[in-house]
Design a protein around this motif. Structure first.
Motif, mmCIF file in Angstrom:
data_model
loop_
_atom_site.group_PDB
_atom_site.id
_atom_site.type_symbol
_atom_site.label_atom_id
_atom_site.label_comp_id
_atom_site.label_asym_id
_atom_site.label_seq_id
_atom_site.Cartn_x
_atom_site.Cartn_y
_atom_site.Cartn_z
ATOM 1 N N GLY A 85 -27.967 -11.726 -36.556
ATOM 2 C CA GLY A 85 -27.967 -10.343 -36.098
ATOM 3 C C GLY A 85 -27.854 -10.254 -34.586
ATOM 4 N N PRO A 86 -27.931 -9.042 -34.052
ATOM 5 C CA PRO A 86 -27.796 -8.863 -32.604
ATOM 6 C C PRO A 86 -29.018 -9.405 -31.853
ATOM 7 N N ARG A 87 -28.814 -9.692 -30.588
ATOM 8 C CA ARG A 87 -29.901 -10.206 -29.744
ATOM 9 C C ARG A 87 -30.906 -9.092 -29.474
ATOM 10 N N LEU A 88 -32.191 -9.443 -29.531
ATOM 11 C CA LEU A 88 -33.233 -8.476 -29.201
ATOM 12 C C LEU A 88 -33.768 -8.698 -27.791
ATOM 13 N N VAL A 103 -35.703 -18.992 -24.967
ATOM 14 C CA VAL A 103 -35.219 -18.894 -26.339
ATOM 15 C C VAL A 103 -34.737 -17.465 -26.553
ATOM 16 N N ILE A 104 -33.518 -17.319 -27.071
ATOM 17 C CA ILE A 104 -32.988 -15.986 -27.376
ATOM 18 C C ILE A 104 -33.419 -15.609 -28.788
ATOM 19 N N VAL A 105 -34.004 -14.421 -28.902
ATOM 20 C CA VAL A 105 -34.532 -13.954 -30.176
ATOM 21 C C VAL A 105 -33.572 -12.910 -30.736
ATOM 22 N N HIS A 106 -33.158 -13.124 -31.991
ATOM 23 C CA HIS A 106 -32.214 -12.214 -32.653
ATOM 24 C C HIS A 106 -32.947 -11.315 -33.638
ATOM 25 N N LEU A 132 -48.930 -17.633 -29.704
ATOM 26 C CA LEU A 132 -47.527 -17.348 -29.424
ATOM 27 C C LEU A 132 -46.860 -16.698 -30.631
ATOM 28 N N CYS A 133 -47.148 -17.199 -31.806
ATOM 29 C CA CYS A 133 -46.558 -16.632 -33.026
ATOM 30 C C CYS A 133 -46.990 -15.170 -33.186
ATOM 31 N N GLN A 134 -48.269 -14.887 -32.940
ATOM 32 C CA GLN A 134 -48.764 -13.508 -33.053
ATOM 33 C C GLN A 134 -48.097 -12.600 -32.018
ATOM 34 N N ARG A 135 -47.943 -13.102 -30.795
ATOM 35 C CA ARG A 135 -47.318 -12.299 -29.730
ATOM 36 C C ARG A 135 -45.851 -12.017 -30.046
ATOM 37 N N VAL A 136 -45.135 -13.038 -30.549
ATOM 38 C CA VAL A 136 -43.727 -12.856 -30.915
ATOM 39 C C VAL A 136 -43.614 -11.872 -32.083
ATOM 40 N N GLN A 137 -44.539 -11.972 -33.031
ATOM 41 C CA GLN A 137 -44.513 -11.064 -34.181
ATOM 42 C C GLN A 137 -44.730 -9.617 -33.722
ATOM 43 N N ASP A 138 -45.670 -9.399 -32.803
ATOM 44 C CA ASP A 138 -45.904 -8.048 -32.276
ATOM 45 C C ASP A 138 -44.662 -7.527 -31.540
ATOM 46 N N GLU A 139 -44.045 -8.393 -30.749
ATOM 47 C CA GLU A 139 -42.868 -7.997 -29.987
ATOM 48 C C GLU A 139 -41.696 -7.670 -30.919
ATOM 49 N N LEU A 140 -41.510 -8.482 -31.972
ATOM 50 C CA LEU A 140 -40.436 -8.217 -32.941
ATOM 51 C C LEU A 140 -40.691 -6.890 -33.662
ATOM 52 N N ARG A 141 -41.900 -6.648 -34.039
ATOM 53 C CA ARG A 141 -42.238 -5.406 -34.742
ATOM 54 C C ARG A 141 -41.942 -4.205 -33.831
ATOM 55 N N GLN A 142 -42.324 -4.329 -32.561
ATOM 56 C CA GLN A 142 -42.111 -3.240 -31.611
ATOM 57 C C GLN A 142 -40.620 -2.987 -31.374
ATOM 58 N N ARG A 143 -39.838 -4.043 -31.219
ATOM 59 C CA ARG A 143 -38.419 -3.882 -30.910
ATOM 60 C C ARG A 143 -37.583 -3.509 -32.121
ATOM 61 N N ARG A 144 -38.018 -3.873 -33.291
ATOM 62 C CA ARG A 144 -37.287 -3.482 -34.502
ATOM 63 C C ARG A 144 -37.611 -2.046 -34.898
ATOM 64 N N GLY A 145 -38.700 -1.511 -34.339
ATOM 65 C CA GLY A 145 -39.067 -0.135 -34.649
ATOM 66 C C GLY A 145 -39.908 -0.007 -35.884
ATOM 67 N N THR A 146 -40.505 -1.112 -36.369
ATOM 68 C CA THR A 146 -41.364 -1.042 -37.551
ATOM 69 C C THR A 146 -42.794 -1.278 -37.066
ATOM 70 N N GLY A 147 -43.629 -0.336 -37.254
ATOM 71 C CA GLY A 147 -45.037 -0.546 -36.931
ATOM 72 C C GLY A 147 -45.508 0.341 -35.936
#
Length: 147
Positions: A85-88, A103-106, A132-147
């Motif tokens: 998918g697209p880069r976040l 690391v580029i996160v998609h 780190l896993c928890q922080r990345v999970q929070d960031e992904l949730r925020q940027r994907r718009g879920t949560g």
């Protein structure tokens, strides 16, 4: 018509050219004319030596922009799409030794995958890995718009 006291008038309403300001202007005009005349004379005599033209570089490739999808063009416009998918965002982790891991996160990445990619380049202890896993999970949730 009488002239006011202290005024010097010329007959016919002309300027008094004996005034200092006007004399300075006239002197500057004459000096500029003499300078331009001298330049024109030297420009005709002294020519700069003619330098040979700079060689062209035929071996240098010429940029030709790609045409998208038309006849004779590449049917797939733009760069190939990433299956994740697209880069976040780009995650940068600075270790204790000062080295930075990027690391580029998609869109399709999971927090565990991102954490494993970071740990592959700079090993982390288990508590840091979980944080780190928890922080990345929070960031992904925020940027994907879920949560």
């Amino acid at each position: 018509m009488e002239a006011a006291a202290g005024w010097r008038c010329r007959p016919g309403g002309r300027l008094d050219l004996s005034h200092g300001f006007v004399r300075h202007i006239r002197r500057n005009q004459l000096a500029r004319d003499a300078y331009e005349r001298a330049l024109r004379q030297t420009r005709g005599r002294a020519r700069l030596p003619v330098t040979p033209p700079r060689p062209r570089r035929p071996d240098q490739p010429v940029y030709r922009p790609r045409r998208g999808g038309g006849p004779g063009g590449d049917p797939s416009p733009g760069p190939p799409q990433d299956p994740r998918g697209p880069r976040l965002f780009c995650l940068e982790y600075e270790g204790d030794d000062g080295s930075v891991t990027s690391v580029i996160v998609h869109q399709g990445d999971s927090a565990e995958d991102v954490t494993q990619r970071v740990c592959a380049r700079s090993p982390l202890e288990p508590p840091l890995r979980r944080a780190l896993c928890q922080r990345v999970q929070d960031e992904l949730r925020q940027r994907r718009g879920t949560g």
